[in-house]
Design an enzyme around this catalytic site. Structure first.
Site, PDB file in Angstrom:
ATOM      1  N   CYS A 100       1.014  -0.963   0.042  1.00  0.00           N
ATOM      2  CA  CYS A 100       0.119   0.095   0.048  1.00  0.00           C
ATOM      3  C   CYS A 100       0.706   1.112   0.046  1.00  0.00           C
ATOM      4  CB  CYS A 100      -0.951  -0.180   1.222  1.00  0.00           C
ATOM      5  SG  CYS A 100      -1.975   1.256   1.520  1.00  0.00           S
ATOM      6  N   HIS A 142      -9.274  -3.992  -1.584  1.00  0.00           N
ATOM      7  CA  HIS A 142      -8.141  -2.986  -0.876  1.00  0.00           C
ATOM      8  C   HIS A 142      -8.489  -1.470  -1.183  1.00  0.00           C
ATOM      9  CE1 HIS A 142      -3.774  -2.173   0.032  1.00  0.00           C
ATOM     10  NE2 HIS A 142      -4.301  -0.816  -0.458  1.00  0.00           N
ATOM     11  N   GLU A 143      -8.845  -0.981  -1.847  1.00  0.00           N
ATOM     12  CA  GLU A 143      -9.145   0.447  -2.095  1.00  0.00           C
ATOM     13  C   GLU A 143     -10.492   0.884  -1.313  1.00  0.00           C
ATOM     14  OE1 GLU A 143      -7.072   2.557  -2.999  1.00  0.00           O
ATOM     15  OE2 GLU A 143      -5.725   0.962  -4.060  1.00  0.00           O
ATOM     16  N   HIS A 146      -9.976   1.315   2.213  1.00  0.00           N
ATOM     17  CA  HIS A 146      -9.430   2.647   2.803  1.00  0.00           C
ATOM     18  C   HIS A 146     -10.639   3.647   3.107  1.00  0.00           C
ATOM     19  CE1 HIS A 146      -4.978   2.518   2.194  1.00  0.00           C
ATOM     20  NE2 HIS A 146      -5.234   1.892   1.002  1.00  0.00           N
TER      21      HIS A 146
HETATM   22 NI    NI Z   1      -3.714   1.100   0.023  1.00  0.00          NI
END
Ligand code: NI
Length: 189
Positions: A100, A142-143, A146
């Site tokens: 990341c 993954h995004e 966030h």
């Molecule tokens: Ni990331």
């Protein structure tokens, strides 16, 4: 280009708010997308979420162009997801290495849904939907994590499948085959 916040910054741990209706088609959203796009490009990233540049709104951008460093990487067209909703398709999961831009130098093995239905708004406000799988599905999960203040080290398959990229490569566990087609994929999301 903006500074990418790093692990430890409390803004990365907050839940982002939806983009309000009045932002669609407006200059505030355009400016945010420009910042995300420029910052992702400058850091050679495959994805970036608004909270990583300190904007607590539910916006992510990702895309992989063909890159001579990663000749086997399948290109993913640049995509902007606003207020995304994710639903797993089936029960299959995939294990792969991630990294990341907010956790520089470190990589860990994370289990993700293999296939995913995504519904979202595009920058003009249009409702969109798609089914994605494989590495594309991994990037999206993954995004979107966030947006909920979740970083990949929270989801490690094992605390021992985590470490600095160079050490993992020298010791052997970080094999190109662990993320099909993409040796360094984890670095940029
Ligand atoms: Ni990331």
């Amino acid at each position: 280009m903006c500074t990418v916040l790093r692990l430890g910054d409390p803004r990365l741990r907050q839940s982002a708010s939806p983009v309000p209706e009045e932002w669609f088609g407006g200059s505030q959203l355009t400016a945010l997308l420009t910042d995300l796009r420029d910052t992702m490009a400058a850091r050679d990233g495959a994805g970036l979420a608004a909270p990583q540049i300190g904007i607590l709104r539910r916006v992510v951008i990702y895309g992989i162009t063909s890159n001579p460093r990663y000749p086997d990487a399948s290109p993913i067209p640049e995509t902007v997801l606003i207020n995304p909703r994710l639903t797993p398709v089936g029960t299959a999961t995939q294990l792969g290495w991630e990294g990341c831009l907010s956790v520089p130098g470190l990589r860990g093995q994370v289990r993700r849904w293999q296939a995913l239905h995504i519904a979202w708004r595009d920058p003009s406000g249009e409702e969109r939907e798609a089914v994605v799988d494989g590495f594309h599905a991994r990037v999206v999960q993954h995004e979107c994590d966030h947006l909920d203040g979740v970083l990949f080290p929270d989801r490690l398959e094992s605390p021992t499948a985590f470490g600095f990229e160079q050490e993992l490569e020298e010791a052997g566990p970080l094999e190109p085959a662990s993320t099909p087609g993409l040796k360094k994929a984890g670095d940029w999301i």
